[in-house]
Enzyme design. Structure first.
Site, short mmCIF file in Angstrom:
data_model
loop_
_atom_site.label_atom_id
_atom_site.label_comp_id
_atom_site.label_asym_id
_atom_site.label_seq_id
_atom_site.Cartn_x
_atom_site.Cartn_y
_atom_site.Cartn_z
N LYS A 217 0.81 -1.23 0.00
CA LYS A 217 0.00 0.00 0.00
C LYS A 217 0.84 1.27 0.00
O LYS A 217 1.90 1.31 0.61
CB LYS A 217 -0.85 0.03 1.26
CG LYS A 217 -1.89 -1.05 1.32
CD LYS A 217 -2.58 -0.93 2.65
CE LYS A 217 -3.66 -1.99 2.78
NZ LYS A 217 -4.12 -2.09 4.17
N GLY A 373 10.82 -6.33 7.15
CA GLY A 373 10.76 -7.79 7.14
C GLY A 373 10.70 -8.38 5.75
O GLY A 373 11.43 -9.32 5.43
#
Ligand code: AMP
Length: 416
Positions: A217, A373
């Site tokens: 996003k 991550g």
């Protein structure tokens, strides 16, 4: 104080680490990077004659005891990594006796700090709109101080080594530091390394500086994107946010992921890039699937002409080439977020192209910093971990540091 200069002999050190490791359904660790990241600090303290009280959070238990988030599950892995037994305190706020009994070389791991709402210091069960919210917040802040004071009472010194949570002003990451004088609190080796890596990027930027922001996003990354537009020469925007930009220009995006309420944000990013003279690089084409699955049928389409029933799941071949060309000549590189659904082996080529180009640029002398991550998982998946300059353990913390914000976990130690 610095960890190298501190004499730990006969002292008890309470160390905030980030042991928020991913577990499988049987409670087995699937990636122990974070445990390995903390080892230099933990071993140094033990080898210098100190006793260790290790504290961390795991997951989001929201202030309640939940077995699936118990750090007891990783006790044996921590013991194996340290090569010595580890005791466990089942209640992190009632560990006085266990802490007092620790001898030099011994290790006590505290249960998940976030089993207590005081750790995060946010009032629970009350909405921000509630008129009683402010009073509840004040009360929780007072309880947070008490909680931090209890943790501090276990030890002679405090070491902050949890970079992944250093952007949070929590009891264990920042508030606790108030209960130690400047000579008895310090950053751990991992924190020192992370802060130095950010300094290496921002201190004396070697140009061209190319940043790659991907992921799902635009909304979750808008702060850092706007900030980077004031620093970089080229910005590659990829991943799911591609389709919000395509839609903002009236493109057809089929079933691709999109944030319809962020079309103006996308246009604003383009305007700011133009104003700042930053070259925006976006995916001209997409590898589309007929479903959100690794086995979906595939076709390559322009990113703004994706047929109904199809969705863009990776950067297309032209985009991959454009990304690689933008990265190859860079001297400073920051990568956060994949170029597609890299978890699916059939849709990871865009992310791989970015990883390979970063490795090539690094071999040619660029400084490359990989954070968050998912981009770290990409680098590991493609076997490129030793071909980049630095892999950060922080996602949000790294991005806030790059934005130039002083992290509360650093400020608490350095008094900035
Ligand atoms: P973030 O947490 O925002 O950094 O997003 C990371 C996630 O974005 C990864 O799990 C990717 O699978 C996902 N992602 C990247 N590209 C796309 C895409 N085109 N469609 C859907 N998800 C995507």
């Amino acid at each position: 104080m610095t960890i190298k200069d501190y004499n730990f002999a006969g002292k008890k050190a309470i160390v905030r680490v980030d042991f928020n490791v991913p577990l499988d359904e049987n409670g087995k660790i699937t990636d122990d990077t974070r445990i390995r990241g903390a080892l230099p600090t933990l071993k140094h303290i033990l080898e210098n004659g100190g006793a260790l009280i290790i504290m961390s959070h795991m997951g989001k238990p929201k202030g309640k005891v939940q077995a699936k988030f118990s750090l007891g599950q990783i006790k044996d892995a921590v013991a194996a990594a340290l090569g010595r037994p580890v005791q466990f305190a089942e209640d992190c706020a009632k560990a006085q006796d266990q802490a007092a009994a620790l001898k030099p070389g011994e290790v006590l791991l505290l249960e998940n700090l976030r089993f207590y709402p005081e750790e995060e210091g946010k009032p629970v069960g009350i909405e921000k709109e509630d008129p009683a919210y402010e009073a509840a917040k004040k009360e929780m802040k007072a309880r947070q101080k008490e909680f931090a004071k209890t943790l501090a009472s276990y030890a002679d010194c405090y070491v902050m080594d949890a970079f992944g949570t250093a952007h949070r002003k929590h009891a264990s990451t920042a508030v606790i530091a108030d209960y130690f004088d400047a000579d008895n609190k310090m950053l751990g080796f991992l924190m020192e390394k992370e802060v130095a890596a950010v300094d290496a990027v921002l201190g004396d930027i070697k140009r061209p500086f190319v940043a790659i922001m991907g992921g799902s996003k635009v909304s979750s990354k808008i702060g850092i994107i706007e900030n980077l537009l004031g620093k970089v020469d080229k910005l590659i925007l990829c991943g799911g946010m591609t389709y919000t930009f395509a839609k903002a220009h009236g493109g057809e995006i089929g079933n691709s992921i999109v944030e319809l309420d962020k079309l103006d944000v996308a246009l604003g990013v383009e305007e700011l890039a133009k104003k700042n003279g930053v070259e925006l690089v976006m995916a001209e084409d997409a590898i589309c699937g007929d479903s959100f699955s690794n086995d979906a049928k595939q076709q390559v389409c322009p990113s703004n002409a994706i047929p109904e029933g199809w969705e863009g799941l990776d950067a297309g071949p032209k985009a991959q080439e454009a990304f690689a060309n933008a990265i190859k000549g860079a001297k400073t590189i920051l990568w956060n977020g994949p170029a597609g659904v890299f978890e699916f082996d059939n849709f990871c080529d865009g992310s791989r192209a970015i990883g390979n180009a970063i490795a090539e640029a690094t071999a040619n002398g660029a400084f490359s910093l990989i954070g968050g991550g998912d981009s770290v998982a990409c680098v590991n998946k493609f076997g490129l971990a030793d071909k980049v300059s630095y892999i950060s353990t922080g996602g949000g913390a790294l991005l806030e540091a790059i934005e130039g914000k002083i992290l509360p976990g650093v400020a608490a130690i350095k008094g900035e």
